[in-house]
Design a protein around this motif. Sequence first.
Motif, PDB file in Angstrom:
ATOM      1  N   ALA A 102       0.792  -1.234   0.000  1.00 46.03           N
ATOM      2  CA  ALA A 102       0.000   0.000   0.000  1.00 46.03           C
ATOM      3  C   ALA A 102       0.820   1.278   0.000  1.00 46.03           C
ATOM      4  CB  ALA A 102      -0.936   0.017   1.214  1.00 46.03           C
ATOM      5  N   VAL A 103       2.066   1.247   0.410  1.00 40.36           N
ATOM      6  CA  VAL A 103       2.795   2.514   0.602  1.00 40.36           C
ATOM      7  C   VAL A 103       2.916   3.306  -0.692  1.00 40.36           C
ATOM      8  CG1 VAL A 103       5.161   1.674   0.200  1.00 40.36           C
ATOM      9  CG2 VAL A 103       4.746   3.552   1.820  1.00 40.36           C
ATOM     10  N   HIS A 104       2.874   2.625  -1.830  1.00 40.31           N
ATOM     11  CA  HIS A 104       3.014   3.327  -3.113  1.00 40.31           C
ATOM     12  C   HIS A 104       1.834   4.252  -3.391  1.00 40.31           C
ATOM     13  CE1 HIS A 104       1.338  -0.712  -3.635  1.00 40.31           C
ATOM     14  NE2 HIS A 104       0.660  -0.294  -4.681  1.00 40.31           N
ATOM     15  N   TRP A 105       0.730   4.108  -2.630  1.00 41.60           N
ATOM     16  CA  TRP A 105      -0.407   5.012  -2.782  1.00 41.60           C
ATOM     17  C   TRP A 105      -0.314   6.233  -1.882  1.00 41.60           C
ATOM     18  CZ3 TRP A 105      -2.324   3.340  -6.991  1.00 41.60           C
ATOM     19  CH2 TRP A 105      -2.552   1.989  -7.234  1.00 41.60           C
ATOM     20  N   PHE A 106       0.650   6.273  -0.966  1.00 40.91           N
ATOM     21  CA  PHE A 106       0.696   7.314   0.063  1.00 40.91           C
ATOM     22  C   PHE A 106       1.359   8.594  -0.440  1.00 40.91           C
ATOM     23  CE2 PHE A 106       1.027   4.105   3.863  1.00 40.91           C
ATOM     24  CZ  PHE A 106      -0.179   3.552   3.493  1.00 40.91           C
ATOM     25  N   GLU A 107       1.097   9.681   0.284  1.00 41.83           N
ATOM     26  CA  GLU A 107       1.917  10.890   0.172  1.00 41.83           C
ATOM     27  C   GLU A 107       3.120  10.666   1.071  1.00 41.83           C
ATOM     28  OE1 GLU A 107      -0.135  14.718   0.343  1.00 41.83           O
ATOM     29  OE2 GLU A 107      -2.023  13.601   0.364  1.00 41.83           O
ATOM     30  N   PHE A 108       4.252  10.336   0.451  1.00 39.56           N
ATOM     31  CA  PHE A 108       5.400   9.834   1.201  1.00 39.56           C
ATOM     32  C   PHE A 108       5.825  10.759   2.340  1.00 39.56           C
ATOM     33  CE2 PHE A 108       6.476   7.744  -3.014  1.00 39.56           C
ATOM     34  CZ  PHE A 108       6.018   6.494  -2.620  1.00 39.56           C
ATOM     35  N   GLU A 109       6.022  12.026   2.036  1.00 42.03           N
ATOM     36  CA  GLU A 109       6.563  12.940   3.044  1.00 42.03           C
ATOM     37  C   GLU A 109       5.652  13.028   4.265  1.00 42.03           C
ATOM     38  OE1 GLU A 109       8.134  17.589   3.410  1.00 42.03           O
ATOM     39  OE2 GLU A 109       7.673  16.712   1.442  1.00 42.03           O
ATOM     40  N   LEU A 110       4.352  13.142   4.034  1.00 42.71           N
ATOM     41  CA  LEU A 110       3.410  13.254   5.145  1.00 42.71           C
ATOM     42  C   LEU A 110       3.329  11.948   5.930  1.00 42.71           C
ATOM     43  CD1 LEU A 110       0.465  15.253   3.515  1.00 42.71           C
ATOM     44  CD2 LEU A 110       2.154  16.088   5.170  1.00 42.71           C
ATOM     45  N   PHE A 111       3.346  10.822   5.235  1.00 44.66           N
ATOM     46  CA  PHE A 111       3.284   9.548   5.945  1.00 44.66           C
ATOM     47  C   PHE A 111       4.529   9.325   6.790  1.00 44.66           C
ATOM     48  CE2 PHE A 111       4.625   5.055   5.960  1.00 44.66           C
ATOM     49  CZ  PHE A 111       3.746   4.611   6.929  1.00 44.66           C
TER      50      PHE A 111
END
Length: 244
Positions: A102-111
Amino acid sequence: MKDNFSGHAADYAKYRPTYPHELIAHLVALAPSHTLAWDCATGNGQVAGMLSEYFASVVATDISEQQLRNAPQLLNIQYLIEPAEHTSLSTSSVDLIVVAQAVHWFEFELFYKEAKRVLKPQGVLALIGYGLIRIDSSVDKVIERLYDGILSSYWDVERRYIDENYRTIPFPFTELEVPHFTMTSTWTLEQLIGYLNTWSAVKHYEKQHQENPVGLVEQELRQAWGNDPHKTVSFEIISRVGKV
């Protein structure tokens, strides 16, 4: 964070493969203690259920209420409808965060900012997933035609992070080496077809063409599968694991 799976949550719960217990046990062993785990973007709660065997408490979050309805209801799991980037978890409270496929769907910096906030000192973040299914050369050739040919323009751009084994995503943590793991199962042809129908690109294709693309290769799949009632299917595990 995108939600590509609420519309077929029941099929997702039924047909998606199960992570190996050896992988989960390895991640658990890296955690500083076993008080609280966060299964982020839990989906159908598969990993939350596995973590519940090791941790006193598990918080499992997802933006899809439909997915959570298919999750296992266990006394030490709390399900919350929350995005990965903003949660109600307390600061420095979490021993282990797991994000499965699932991480590829995230806003990386905010997560990552949220992960660093909620993790305890020496707490562990584990990003895990799996690549393209492998069965045998004949069946694989048909699946690859579906994946890279028919559906090539229907995958979300974020899918490339899976194809690149998560090596190209940012990862601002002290990285830990993880052994190689493989998911293996014994499936029928109908289970394979059910799994292919959970692909997000299949849903995008259906929406645009009002036609199921898996049907375009089903006869070819059946010929390639042959008369075997079951076949061994495998998925290579991809991972990035680190500490704050």
